[in-house]
Enzyme design. Structure first.
Site, short mmCIF file in Angstrom:
data_model
loop_
_atom_site.label_atom_id
_atom_site.label_comp_id
_atom_site.label_asym_id
_atom_site.label_seq_id
_atom_site.Cartn_x
_atom_site.Cartn_y
_atom_site.Cartn_z
N HIS A 83 0.82 -1.22 0.00
CA HIS A 83 0.00 0.00 0.00
C HIS A 83 0.85 1.26 0.00
O HIS A 83 0.33 2.35 -0.21
CB HIS A 83 -0.92 -0.01 1.22
CG HIS A 83 -1.99 -1.06 1.13
ND1 HIS A 83 -3.30 -0.78 0.87
CD2 HIS A 83 -1.91 -2.41 1.22
CE1 HIS A 83 -3.99 -1.91 0.82
NE2 HIS A 83 -3.17 -2.91 1.04
N ASP A 128 3.52 9.54 -0.67
CA ASP A 128 2.33 8.81 -0.23
C ASP A 128 2.04 7.73 -1.26
O ASP A 128 2.09 8.01 -2.47
CB ASP A 128 1.13 9.78 -0.14
CG ASP A 128 0.12 9.35 0.90
OD1 ASP A 128 0.07 8.15 1.21
OD2 ASP A 128 -0.63 10.22 1.40
O1 F6P Z 1 -1.39 2.04 4.26
C1 F6P Z 1 -0.34 2.18 5.10
C2 F6P Z 1 -0.63 1.77 6.53
O2 F6P Z 1 0.55 1.63 7.22
C3 F6P Z 1 -1.41 0.51 6.70
O3 F6P Z 1 -0.69 -0.67 6.54
C4 F6P Z 1 -1.93 0.73 8.05
O4 F6P Z 1 -2.94 -0.09 8.46
C5 F6P Z 1 -2.30 2.21 8.03
O5 F6P Z 1 -1.36 2.80 7.20
C6 F6P Z 1 -2.33 2.87 9.39
O6 F6P Z 1 -1.11 2.73 10.06
P1 F6P Z 1 -0.99 1.93 11.43
O7 F6P Z 1 -1.58 0.58 11.18
O8 F6P Z 1 0.46 1.89 11.73
O9 F6P Z 1 -1.79 2.70 12.43
#
Ligand code: F6P
Length: 513
Positions: A202, A416
């Site tokens: 992602h 991003d």
């Molecule tokens: O899309 C990137 C990402 O790191 C996801 O894998 C993740 O769920 C989201 O952003 C939010 O970040 P985190 O899980 O570290 O809170």
């Protein structure tokens, strides 16, 4: 094989028997399996670090019965598909040291993976978010390399792989998500060659010149090449990955494909890399944007701010990749220059709490909050506030009301993977008004070409672009918004997942024939 037998088989043990009927790339739609039933197995599984719901305390907004929607674009993109699918989602539920049995929430079967406090520290905060995250985002912050973090990353990846091995039916399709789980595809391939394995990243994938810094670069590429199909947000990410495969593993890459060899030197499978730009649940956002109570809430927000001529909006996880500091700097200078005034304009900045125990995130919060305090202290009047800073996450209904209330959306990311906020804003603007200021370093810039694209490092350029957005004539705004809406409305998240899964299936069919 029944789940009871699977429970005894770990990803390190001998492979299960190979598929005879060929893997399925589509979720089964006609039967329902419940993960809590003894012996349950699934034909389709999603695996991600977070599951769609996250533990919360009752006083937090959006918290119902101890659960709230998990943060981030990954869940936004995958949850709609999983509610319509008879599959299971393997993930961490956000609370360290809590053991949970499989359960169902919001119509999705969930298989929780337990993380200890130490795992969270070393695997999640450490290797995932203080090594890989900055490395994959153009080293905006310096990545840290620690062997103990790497060891725990491997150990936790194995735990996720074991959960899949236990619950995947023979010949199942498994879709692994994101940078936290890059070793899982190979672990699954070794333990269960019958599976069809997809992976989607992602976030950006860095150029080999930056990826080269990672001491474990070969193991990561090798882990990803365990998948049949590795998906990325942009074609430049897929290109970066294949260049790294060539450079660090000596892989021979032809047309974005690698013939992956096993320990005996024989080809085990062909791994492909391709771009699949992710999107949003267009139907949900459009429907919410037309609900009378949400339209009324948007009007209320405007009234609460004193009905300024222009409302500018930023919505981000509080992350240093999002360019919040650059946005505030540009806005502060516009106030100083007298190009905008607190009477005429108001900036709402929603900064949802994120990774708060990681040092860089703590520093960012201090800096952003200090800057907001400084701007407000300098420019506020008794009636008007320059920046409304909200350090919360909000339910989607409130987000859509904010999108409707805002004349200008500011997406100033320094890097991003995609940025789904940009796509949500455009989708919510059902009247074809409003302006989107969008960083060229967000994946969304590849699709939303009619946004006001800019380089957030260029503060003068950013200021000019914000003023163009503030002063944009309705006819130009409508022309741009219509074109962007057309792009998103015809490329929603259902199409994204269907495209990925059919590409995954296509390859398997070709290989089997
Ligand atoms: O899309 C990137 C990402 O790191 C996801 O894998 C993740 O769920 C989201 O952003 C939010 O970040 P985190 O899980 O570290 O809170």
């Amino acid at each position: 094989m029944q789940a009871t037998e699977r429970a005894e088989q770990s990803a390190e043990q001998e492979p299960a028997q190979t598929a005879d009927g060929g893997p399925h790339a589509e979720p089964a739609a006609d039967k329902h399996t419940d993960a809590s039933e003894p012996g349950a197995t699934f034909d389709f599984m999603v695996v991600s670090n977070r599951m769609p719901v996250d533990r919360c305390s009752p006083d937090e907004p959006g918290c119902e019965d101890g659960w709230r929607r998990s943060p981030g674009g990954l869940v936004t993109a995958l949850a709609p598909m999983m509610t319509k699918t008879d599959g299971a989602w393997v993930g961490w539920h956000g609370a360290p040291d809590e053991h949970l049995e499989p359960f169902s929430h919001g119509g999705i079967d969930l298989i929780p993976v337990q993380l200890s406090t130490r795992d969270v520290e070393l695997y999640y905060e450490g290797f995932s978010n203080a090594t890989l995250w900055p490395l994959y985002h153009d080293v905006i912050a310096p990545p840290e390399f620690h062997r103990a973090w790497w060891d725990t990353y491997r150990k936790v990846n194995k735990r996720f792989a074991d959960a899949v091995v236990r619950y995947a039916a023979q010949g199942a399709t498994v879709w692994v998500q994101d940078y936290q789980l890059q070793l899982v595809p190979k672990m699954l391939r070794e333990a269960r060659p019958d599976l069809t394995i997809g992976f989607f990243n992602h976030i950006p994938f860095p150029p080999p010149e930056i990826f080269a810094q990672l001491p474990w670069r070969r193991a990561i590429i090798d882990g990803l090449l365990g998948a049949d199909l590795v998906g990325f947000q942009r074609s430049s990410d897929a290109g970066n990955f294949m260049r790294s495969a060539r450079r660090f593993l000596g892989a021979s890459v032809k047309q974005q494909q690698v013939h992956v060899k096993g320990a005996d030197g024989e080809t085990t499978h062909i791994a492909r890399a391709q771009a699949f730009p992710i999107s949003i649940d267009v139907k949900q956002i459009s429907e919410l944007a037309q609900r009378p109570e949400i339209i009324e809430r948007a009007k209320q927000i405007r009234r609460d701010l004193g009905n300024p001529k222009t409302i500018l909006l930023g919505v981000d996880r509080l992350d240093y990749t999002k360019g919040i500091r650059h946005r505030l700097k540009a806005y502060e200078e516009l106030l100083e220059d007298g190009k905008v005034t607190v009477e005429d304009a108001s900036l709402i900045q929603v900064a949802s709490p994120s990774r708060e125990r990681v040092e860089q995130y703590r520093l960012l919060r201090e800096e952003v909050e200090g800057t907001v305090g400084h701007i407000n202290g300098t420019f506020d009047t008794m009636q008007n506030t320059a920046v409304r800073y909200l350090h919360h996450s909000y339910p989607i209904e409130e987000m859509v009301a904010l999108y409707l209330a805002a004349d200008v959306m500011l997406v100033t990311a320094l890097r991003d993977g995609m940025n789904l906020v940009a796509k949500e804003y455009v989708t919510a603007r059902t009247n074809n008004d409003g302006a989107l200021v969008l960083s060229e370093f967000a994946g969304a810039a590849d699709q939303l070409k009619q946004a006001l694209l800019m380089n957030p490092h260029d503060i003068d350029g950013l200021k000019d672009t914000i003023m163009r957005a503030v002063n944009m004539q309705p006819a130009e705004a409508a022309r741009r918004m219509r074109a962007m809406r057309k792009q998103i409305l015809t490329n929603d998240v259902d199409l994204w997942s269907a495209d990925f899964l059919s590409a995954l299936k296509e390859k398997v069919v070709r290989d089997d024939s």
